[in-house]
Scaffold this motif. Structure first.
Motif, PDB file in Angstrom:
ATOM      1  N   TRP A   1       0.836  -1.205   0.000  1.00 21.59           N
ATOM      2  CA  TRP A   1       0.000   0.000   0.000  1.00 21.59           C
ATOM      3  C   TRP A   1       0.864   1.247   0.000  1.00 21.59           C
ATOM      4  O   TRP A   1       1.953   1.265   0.601  1.00 21.59           O
ATOM      5  CB  TRP A   1      -0.908  -0.025   1.235  1.00 21.59           C
ATOM      6  N   CYS A   2       0.397   2.286  -0.669  1.00 22.93           N
ATOM      7  CA  CYS A   2       1.129   3.538  -0.746  1.00 22.93           C
ATOM      8  C   CYS A   2       0.161   4.711  -0.622  1.00 22.93           C
ATOM      9  O   CYS A   2      -0.880   4.743  -1.290  1.00 22.93           O
ATOM     10  CB  CYS A   2       1.896   3.646  -2.066  1.00 22.93           C
ATOM     11  N   ASN A   3       0.546   5.659   0.216  1.00 20.48           N
ATOM     12  CA  ASN A   3      -0.191   6.923   0.322  1.00 20.48           C
ATOM     13  C   ASN A   3       0.753   8.041  -0.074  1.00 20.48           C
ATOM     14  O   ASN A   3       1.731   8.309   0.636  1.00 20.48           O
ATOM     15  CB  ASN A   3      -0.712   7.113   1.747  1.00 20.48           C
TER      16      ASN A   3
ATOM     17  N   ARG B   1      -5.092   2.569  -8.487  1.00 15.04           N
ATOM     18  CA  ARG B   1      -5.069   3.825  -7.749  1.00 15.04           C
ATOM     19  C   ARG B   1      -6.484   4.404  -7.808  1.00 15.04           C
ATOM     20  O   ARG B   1      -6.784   5.295  -8.574  1.00 15.04           O
ATOM     21  CB  ARG B   1      -4.070   4.809  -8.345  1.00 15.04           C
TER      22      ARG B   1
ATOM     23  N   VAL C   1      -5.725   8.735  -5.286  1.00 12.34           N
ATOM     24  CA  VAL C   1      -4.907   9.053  -4.104  1.00 12.34           C
ATOM     25  C   VAL C   1      -4.046   7.834  -3.767  1.00 12.34           C
ATOM     26  O   VAL C   1      -2.988   7.643  -4.348  1.00 12.34           O
ATOM     27  CB  VAL C   1      -5.783   9.492  -2.919  1.00 12.34           C
ATOM     28  N   ASP C   2      -4.535   6.979  -2.840  1.00  9.20           N
ATOM     29  CA  ASP C   2      -3.784   5.795  -2.436  1.00  9.20           C
ATOM     30  C   ASP C   2      -3.649   4.820  -3.591  1.00  9.20           C
ATOM     31  O   ASP C   2      -4.470   4.803  -4.525  1.00  9.20           O
ATOM     32  CB  ASP C   2      -4.501   5.086  -1.280  1.00  9.20           C
TER      33      ASP C   2
ATOM     34  N   SER D   1       0.189  14.585  -0.135  1.00 13.82           N
ATOM     35  CA  SER D   1      -1.095  15.203  -0.436  1.00 13.82           C
ATOM     36  C   SER D   1      -0.986  16.160  -1.618  1.00 13.82           C
ATOM     37  O   SER D   1      -0.091  17.024  -1.660  1.00 13.82           O
ATOM     38  CB  SER D   1      -1.593  15.958   0.799  1.00 13.82           C
TER      39      SER D   1
END
Lengths: 117, 113
Positions: free
Chosen positions: A22-24, A69, A73-74, A27
């Motif tokens: 997982w990647c965030n 995606r 976002v994530d 912003s």
């Protein structure tokens, strides 16, 4: 400003099992990348997203790797089934734009280290 | 097919001296070049970049030189400090950045006290 977040940091699985990373991104960053770094090699691009659309996935082994995606976002990167040669660090990166004054300045997460036994 | 090549896997330099890291590329379509620095267990961090329309870019102790005719670039660090010990990756872009970065294999710089 929070950096690129990735999880898990480490994962050990047996071959033929599946795994997800997982990647965030930072912003507001529209572009997101997944790179694979095998020990002793430089990072290799697997897939690039612009918002929630795929820009380049030419080096993604699509028979076993998938990435999405949702909502721009994530992102998640999945490997199913894993092979021994998939042992690597999977790096997620994001950037605010390309073609602009900050061209190429990707911000990387700490990576997810995968070991396939 | 290695389009970005860093032929020195490691380099050892004495503290205070100049470190020179080299990089060669084969794809003449590359128009932007970057250097990234990586510490163990961390992601690469951007260091310095250069556009193909320039032959030099300087930022403090770091200078990148580009020789387009030779398809060669180098990163100079002067003076070298212990905190500079890391793996340095050369990377290249084409098409104004629409494609992702192409990285070299990296050079492990070790600064000796």
């Amino acid at each position: 400003e929070a950096g690129v977040a990735q999880s898990p940091r480490y994962k050990i699985i047996e071959k033929r099992q599946s795994v997800a990373f997982w990647c965030n991104p930072i912003s507001g960053h529209a572009t997101l990348y997944w790179y694979q770094q095998i020990l002793g090699q430089g990072p290799k691009l697997l897939i690039q997203f612009q918002n929630n659309g795929v820009v380049d996935d030419s080096q993604l082994p699509k028979d076993r790797f998938s990435a999405e995606r949702l909502k721009g976002v994530d992102s998640t990167l999945k490997i199913q089934p894993a092979k021994l040669e998939d042992s690597a660090v999977y790096l997620c990166a994001s950037s605010s734009q390309f073609g602009g004054p900050n061209t190429g300045e990707l911000f990387f997460g700490e990576g997810s280290r995968l070991t396939v036994l | 097919d290695q389009q970005v090549k860093q032929n020195s896997p490691s380099l050892s330099v004495q503290e205070g001296r100049i470190s020179i890291l080299n990089c060669d590329y084969t794809n003449s379509m590359f128009d932007y070049f970057l250097w990234y620095k990586k510490y163990p267990a961390e992601g690469p961090t951007f260091l310095i970049s250069i556009s193909s329309i320039k032959d030099k870019n300087e930022d403090g102790r770091f200078t990148v030189f580009l020789n387009k005719s030779a398809k060669h670039l180098s990163l100079h660090i002067v003076p070298s400090q212990p905190g500079d010990s890391a793996v340095y990756f050369c990377a290249a872009l084409r098409g104004g950045g629409a494609d992702g970065l192409t990285f070299g294999k990296g050079t492990h710089l070790i600064i000796q006290p």
